[in-house]
Motif scaffolding. Structure first.
Motif, short mmCIF file in Angstrom:
data_model
loop_
_atom_site.label_atom_id
_atom_site.label_comp_id
_atom_site.label_asym_id
_atom_site.label_seq_id
_atom_site.Cartn_x
_atom_site.Cartn_y
_atom_site.Cartn_z
N THR A 1 0.88 -1.01 0.02
CA THR A 1 -0.07 -0.02 0.03
C THR A 1 0.91 1.24 0.00
OG1 THR A 1 -1.80 -1.14 1.44
CG2 THR A 1 -1.83 1.23 1.23
N GLY A 2 1.75 1.19 0.86
CA GLY A 2 2.89 2.38 0.85
C GLY A 2 3.68 2.55 -0.34
N LEU A 3 4.13 1.57 -0.92
CA LEU A 3 4.85 1.63 -2.22
C LEU A 3 4.01 2.18 -3.31
CD1 LEU A 3 7.36 1.12 -3.85
CD2 LEU A 3 6.54 -1.00 -4.40
N TYR A 4 2.76 1.70 -3.53
CA TYR A 4 1.75 2.23 -4.57
C TYR A 4 1.42 3.66 -4.25
CZ TYR A 4 1.77 -2.07 -7.04
OH TYR A 4 2.02 -2.80 -8.14
N TYR A 5 1.30 4.17 -2.95
CA TYR A 5 1.05 5.65 -2.58
C TYR A 5 2.17 6.35 -2.98
CZ TYR A 5 0.72 9.79 0.08
OH TYR A 5 0.86 11.16 0.58
N LEU A 6 3.58 5.73 -2.72
CA LEU A 6 4.76 6.47 -3.25
C LEU A 6 4.83 6.68 -4.88
CD1 LEU A 6 7.12 5.16 -0.58
CD2 LEU A 6 6.16 7.52 -0.50
N TYR A 7 4.39 5.64 -5.36
CA TYR A 7 4.47 5.79 -6.90
C TYR A 7 3.74 6.89 -7.27
CZ TYR A 7 6.49 1.15 -7.50
OH TYR A 7 7.22 -0.17 -7.48
N THR B 1 2.59 9.64 -5.64
CA THR B 1 2.94 10.81 -5.03
C THR B 1 4.38 11.54 -5.27
OG1 THR B 1 3.33 9.97 -2.82
CG2 THR B 1 0.90 10.66 -3.41
N SER B 2 5.15 10.43 -5.45
CA SER B 2 6.65 10.76 -5.52
C SER B 2 7.25 10.63 -6.83
CB SER B 2 7.30 10.21 -4.24
OG SER B 2 8.61 10.32 -4.40
N PHE B 3 7.93 11.47 -7.61
CA PHE B 3 8.54 11.37 -8.82
C PHE B 3 9.85 10.42 -8.43
CE2 PHE B 3 12.39 12.27 -11.72
CZ PHE B 3 11.59 11.87 -13.01
N TYR B 4 10.45 10.62 -7.34
CA TYR B 4 11.65 9.82 -6.96
C TYR B 4 11.58 8.40 -6.78
CZ TYR B 4 15.63 7.73 -4.57
OH TYR B 4 16.65 6.71 -4.24
N TRP B 5 10.21 8.02 -6.16
CA TRP B 5 10.00 6.88 -5.70
C TRP B 5 9.39 6.07 -7.08
CZ3 TRP B 5 12.76 4.47 -2.30
CH2 TRP B 5 13.25 5.10 -1.34
N ASN B 6 8.77 6.74 -7.89
CA ASN B 6 8.18 6.31 -9.16
C ASN B 6 9.42 5.83 -10.13
OD1 ASN B 6 7.06 6.10 -11.93
ND2 ASN B 6 5.27 6.62 -10.70
N LYS B 7 10.34 6.44 -9.91
CA LYS B 7 11.63 6.28 -10.91
C LYS B 7 12.10 5.20 -10.13
CE LYS B 7 15.58 8.45 -12.96
NZ LYS B 7 16.41 9.40 -13.25
N PHE B 8 12.60 5.00 -8.80
CA PHE B 8 12.99 4.11 -8.12
C PHE B 8 12.41 2.44 -8.41
CE2 PHE B 8 13.98 1.28 -4.67
CZ PHE B 8 15.35 1.56 -4.19
N GLY B 9 11.03 2.82 -8.15
CA GLY B 9 10.33 1.52 -8.61
C GLY B 9 10.56 0.95 -9.78
N ARG B 10 10.73 1.86 -11.06
CA ARG B 10 10.88 1.32 -12.36
C ARG B 10 12.08 0.84 -12.51
NH1 ARG B 10 13.52 3.58 -16.37
NH2 ARG B 10 13.83 5.55 -15.23
N ILE B 11 13.18 1.23 -12.02
CA ILE B 11 14.64 0.74 -12.04
C ILE B 11 14.62 -0.44 -11.43
CG2 ILE B 11 17.07 1.18 -11.22
CD1 ILE B 11 16.53 4.09 -11.63
#
Length: 184
Positions: free
Chosen positions: A101-107, A109-119
């Motif tokens: 839940t937290g990860l998808y929220y970060l995806y 709301t946060s450009f950084y965490w979205n990019k981190f998740g993609r990598i």
């Protein structure tokens, strides 16, 4: 994480509420089928494995992980279908869990965490493809040599029975391969 993508203080602040620390003992199950995997674990200390168990209760290791590495059942994590993998500690340790839940929220709301998740997703894909190709196209000896070349530390971290299972062979076959190579 800085090795993957440099992180700023504000990016740390937004993830902290979604993290929890768990301590585990040797042999403790962190995930058991048919549970749905709701976490990605960053291993701070100790070592863990993910494995499949067939109808005859034969275990086959998919991943061996230790300090500063991630582990999850990524398929179950994404699809929210029941896991087919077990995640078990090999030795006592500690991990930081990021909940889904937290990860998808970060995806969102946060450009950084979205990019981190993609990598991270890209790395998981590449590693999975390489592992599949090794199991399909390389001989057991070639798989052993590749592991020895790229992950020599595995032979200090993990029992030979876990390494054999990870290579898709029996402990006896691993022993034969090691003996044959030591003679050359």
């Amino acid at each position: 994480m800085n090795h993957i993508l440099p992180i700023a203080e504000e990016d740390w602040k937004v993830i902290k509420p979604h993290l929890s620390i768990v301590k585990f003992e040797k042999g403790e199950q962190l995930l058991c089928p048919p549970q749905i995997c709701s976490f990605i674990a960053f291993i701070k200390s100790g070592s863990v494995r993910s494995y499949h168990m067939d109808d005859q209760l034969v275990e086959t290791n998919l991943l061996l992980r230790s300090a500063n590495e991630f582990i999850t059942d990524y398929e179950s994590f994404i699809s929210q279908d029941p896991s087919t993998l077990w995640i078990q500690s090999i030795e006592r340790g500690e991990a930081i869990l990021l909940n889904r839940t937290g990860l998808y929220y970060l995806y969102e709301t946060s450009f950084y965490w979205n990019k981190f998740g993609r990598i991270i997703s890209e790395q998981i894909f590449i590693n999975s493809k390489r592992r599949t190709e090794q199991l399909l196209f390389l001989s057991p000896t070639e798989r052993y040599m590749l592991l020895l070349k790229h992950n020599p530390d595995y032979f200090q971290k993990y029992a030979l029975k876990h390494i054999a299972s990870y290579l898709g062979i029996t402990p006896q076959s691993l022993s034969r391969i090691r003996n044959q190579l030591s003679k050359h």
